[in-house]
Write a protein that holds these residues in place. Sequence first.
Motif, PDB file in Angstrom:
ATOM      1  N   GLU C 250      -8.044   4.874   8.112  1.00  0.00           N
ATOM      2  CA  GLU C 250      -9.293   4.590   7.765  1.00  0.00           C
ATOM      3  C   GLU C 250      -9.894   5.608   7.073  1.00  0.00           C
ATOM      4  O   GLU C 250     -10.959   5.179   6.125  1.00  0.00           O
ATOM      5  N   THR C 251      -9.922   6.895   7.260  1.00  0.00           N
ATOM      6  CA  THR C 251     -10.632   7.716   6.639  1.00  0.00           C
ATOM      7  C   THR C 251      -9.756   8.488   5.495  1.00  0.00           C
ATOM      8  O   THR C 251      -9.890   9.573   4.866  1.00  0.00           O
ATOM      9  N   ASN C 252      -8.659   7.549   5.017  1.00  0.00           N
ATOM     10  CA  ASN C 252      -7.846   8.100   3.945  1.00  0.00           C
ATOM     11  C   ASN C 252      -7.178   9.692   4.292  1.00  0.00           C
ATOM     12  O   ASN C 252      -7.232  10.519   3.085  1.00  0.00           O
ATOM     13  N   ARG C 253      -6.942   9.925   5.453  1.00  0.00           N
ATOM     14  CA  ARG C 253      -6.418  11.282   5.666  1.00  0.00           C
ATOM     15  C   ARG C 253      -4.833  11.236   5.681  1.00  0.00           C
ATOM     16  O   ARG C 253      -4.198  10.350   5.991  1.00  0.00           O
ATOM     17  N   SER C 254      -4.299  12.293   5.514  1.00  0.00           N
ATOM     18  CA  SER C 254      -2.887  12.509   5.488  1.00  0.00           C
ATOM     19  C   SER C 254      -2.390  12.129   6.935  1.00  0.00           C
ATOM     20  O   SER C 254      -2.905  12.467   7.675  1.00  0.00           O
ATOM     21  N   PRO C 255      -1.163  11.526   7.136  1.00  0.00           N
ATOM     22  CA  PRO C 255      -0.354  10.963   6.036  1.00  0.00           C
ATOM     23  C   PRO C 255      -0.478   9.586   5.265  1.00  0.00           C
ATOM     24  O   PRO C 255       0.152   9.074   4.853  1.00  0.00           O
ATOM     25  N   PHE C 256      -1.857   9.238   5.305  1.00  0.00           N
ATOM     26  CA  PHE C 256      -1.942   8.083   4.621  1.00  0.00           C
ATOM     27  C   PHE C 256      -3.108   8.387   3.455  1.00  0.00           C
ATOM     28  O   PHE C 256      -4.018   7.411   3.187  1.00  0.00           O
ATOM     29  N   ASP C 257      -2.955   9.436   2.825  1.00  0.00           N
ATOM     30  CA  ASP C 257      -3.776   9.756   1.948  1.00  0.00           C
ATOM     31  C   ASP C 257      -3.517   9.434   0.511  1.00  0.00           C
ATOM     32  O   ASP C 257      -4.017  10.289  -0.495  1.00  0.00           O
ATOM     33  N   PRO C 339       4.190  14.409   6.107  1.00  0.00           N
ATOM     34  CA  PRO C 339       4.460  14.100   4.596  1.00  0.00           C
ATOM     35  C   PRO C 339       3.737  12.628   4.368  1.00  0.00           C
ATOM     36  O   PRO C 339       3.560  11.969   5.476  1.00  0.00           O
ATOM     37  N   ARG C 340       3.377  12.664   3.291  1.00  0.00           N
ATOM     38  CA  ARG C 340       2.382  11.321   3.035  1.00  0.00           C
ATOM     39  C   ARG C 340       3.602  10.098   3.089  1.00  0.00           C
ATOM     40  O   ARG C 340       4.628  10.310   2.753  1.00  0.00           O
ATOM     41  N   LEU C 341       3.056   8.997   3.302  1.00  0.00           N
ATOM     42  CA  LEU C 341       3.682   7.714   3.473  1.00  0.00           C
ATOM     43  C   LEU C 341       3.388   7.194   2.143  1.00  0.00           C
ATOM     44  O   LEU C 341       2.405   7.241   1.499  1.00  0.00           O
ATOM     45  N   ARG C 342       4.473   6.304   1.775  1.00  0.00           N
ATOM     46  CA  ARG C 342       4.432   5.382   0.426  1.00  0.00           C
ATOM     47  C   ARG C 342       3.532   4.318   0.751  1.00  0.00           C
ATOM     48  O   ARG C 342       3.525   3.802   1.997  1.00  0.00           O
ATOM     49  N   ILE C 343       3.313   3.440  -0.215  1.00  0.00           N
ATOM     50  CA  ILE C 343       2.196   2.374   0.243  1.00  0.00           C
ATOM     51  C   ILE C 343       2.896   1.206   0.996  1.00  0.00           C
ATOM     52  O   ILE C 343       2.376   0.451   1.748  1.00  0.00           O
ATOM     53  N   ASP C 344       4.278   0.860   0.494  1.00  0.00           N
ATOM     54  CA  ASP C 344       4.994  -0.136   1.319  1.00  0.00           C
ATOM     55  C   ASP C 344       5.185   0.257   2.587  1.00  0.00           C
ATOM     56  O   ASP C 344       5.157  -0.627   3.625  1.00  0.00           O
ATOM     57  N   GLN C 345       5.439   1.596   2.918  1.00  0.00           N
ATOM     58  CA  GLN C 345       5.752   2.294   4.363  1.00  0.00           C
ATOM     59  C   GLN C 345       4.369   1.968   5.048  1.00  0.00           C
ATOM     60  O   GLN C 345       4.635   1.505   6.304  1.00  0.00           O
ATOM     61  N   LEU C 346       3.614   2.119   4.721  1.00  0.00           N
ATOM     62  CA  LEU C 346       2.203   2.277   5.179  1.00  0.00           C
ATOM     63  C   LEU C 346       1.942   0.913   5.527  1.00  0.00           C
ATOM     64  O   LEU C 346       1.372   0.450   6.679  1.00  0.00           O
TER      65      LEU C 346
END
Lengths: 101, 178, 418
Positions: C250-257, C339-346
């Motif tokens: 929700e806060t766009n923090r890693s790993p969802f940034d 590490p960062r997730l890709r949009i589809d993984q997310l």
Amino acid sequence: MELKFCLFISALLFSIGFVGAVTRKNAILVLIGIELMLNAANINFIVFWKYAAPHDAGGLMFPLFSIAVAAAEAAVGLALIIAAYRHFKTTDISQMNRLKG
Amino acid sequence: MDFWSFIVLGVISFVLLTSASAAMSLSNLIHCALCLVLSFVCIACIYLWLGVEFLGFVQVLVYVGAVSILVVFTILLTRRGFEGEIIDFSGTVLLGPVLILPVLLTLWWAVGSLPTPPDHIKTPVAHVAQIGIELGGNESGGGHYILPMLGVGILLTAALIGGASMASSKRRKEEKWN
Amino acid sequence: MNLLTDRLDLEKLPLLLQQLVLDVFSRLFHFLPESLLAYEPAVKSLVSIFLVIVPIIGVFCTLFAVVVMMERKGLGRMQNRLGPNRVGPFGMLQPAADGIKMLIKEDIVPANADHLVHFLAPCLLVLGSLISFSVIPFGKNLLPIDLECGLVFYFAGGAASELSIFMAGWSSHNKYSLLGAMRALAQLLSYEIPLILSTVPVVMLASSLEPSRIVAHQAGYTAWIIPHWFVCTPWGAIGFLLFFIASLAETNRSPFDLPEAESELIAGHLTEYSGFKYALFFMAEYLAMISISAIGITLFLGGWHAPCKFFEFIPSYFWFGGKLLFLLWMFIWIRATVPRLRIDQLMAFAWKFMIPLGLVNILVAAFWYKSLSWNFEGHDFLRWGIAVAVLGGCYCALARLLNEKSTASSKRTYRYAE
């Protein structure tokens, strides 16, 4: 007195929503008008519940369910608009007048 | 009623009606959507003024947080050009006001001739616990709305699945037709 | 409350300070001419409102600077380098230098941008982030507004601030900004469902939406050392895990940034923002981080309660602050590690793992609530056993399903250059 004022406001909101839904050509604006009409009806419910029938919980429950159902209806309506756009290549409802698909 | 309280209601209603009219008459679709958001927020403020806070916050959560975003996504997904198009009014522009004027006048007459509610009706305080008891039930009664709640749950699930499947691209089906 | 004779009770300190300020204000007010004295109650309520707003803004904007400092130094150390160390002792004044830089930077707005919406987007985001602080109990006597439906208010504020991300992306008149904004919005909407689903068991068990009552429900200790926080129950642990992961998203923090990473679509929806508006977005993200940690503490970690009976002499706001700093450190630690997730993984993670697990969590919490009335021998073990078994089994099953899909679809085909 507050009752009448709030009812006037909701009547005006309803008519604004109606005029917009009937007059605009874009399908999304028709949906926006419908949402405004639903909200005007919700205000009516709450105002009558508060000033005339506070013992009846239905006046509070109905708008709650109405909000939920309106959200579902908006979702389905907008999905329909996207599907129709894919076919007619426009969201202009005056051009969606053929049944060929 | 308190004078300042009435002023507050007047200001909220004025902003509401202005933004609703703007939402229905602007030519740029995104501006229409943003004015709609403002209208929803004003309606939530009216609910707060009327004392039903739970409904006001639910209004913001559902309408501003979900319906407005859906509307905005649809506008973005159904654009032809990048610039906002000039959205004309339909040919039957006068139909709207002509149809609604009798309805509006009837409503005004009906509202105006309402009797004043008796004074002994105390303005209620809508406790959240009462809403919960009405919806779900308690050992001592309540729970009259369990079936509607289940129905709304099924409806929302169906709407979610149906909307998602309708809006998703169906290239395969079109290829089969061709 | 006589300041001189009462024993100094640190818990009552905020109330004493509030009383002091209002007393001083009343005395000053009496110096005004007679005609204005009628307005005293109205102005007094205005002053007490400011007494709530000003400390919140002061404390949390300072905490924002502290968190920025913690993040840069912490990230640096975890990446085997020093963080900023030029400005001030150990680089402690770096946020001040950053703030001054942002303020004096030129504010560039694209010529074709929608100026009003471009201006309003960061303001509305900060508004949404700040307003959600007002229902969080920071201490025993430190609840700004005691709303009956405080939790719904919090989520309503969060939902309202999602729209400003779209406004930022659209008003920049930039294709890539718009794409970034739509991706960010899709991510926010997808993760809002597990966020709210994970708080439903808490509301069920505490039978209230009021944060103060939820905190009060978590009082008490078993054998003086195990607190009755909701995180110490099976459904609470999974609920806290879901809440924490959803709050990262929700806060766009890693790993969802993905929406705001520098290597993705430039800066996504923030591409066309510079100067103070960018600083406002930055501040709003950190304030959202702080407020979502605060509500997580209220719901799952026992709010302002101490972890052991022995530590109850330390005032409640210190415990709240300590838990808050711990959660913020977890945010920073995860950013440095995962590490960062890709949009589809997310998206797959949200819809195929977290939502089913959230729903099962609600069922287990309902079972827990029903089993509170059990009385037979060994009912504790049975309760815990069933709850842990169901949750653990579901977690493993869902994780395996999620894993299978991703590994099955990524069968590598190699094409060698001829």
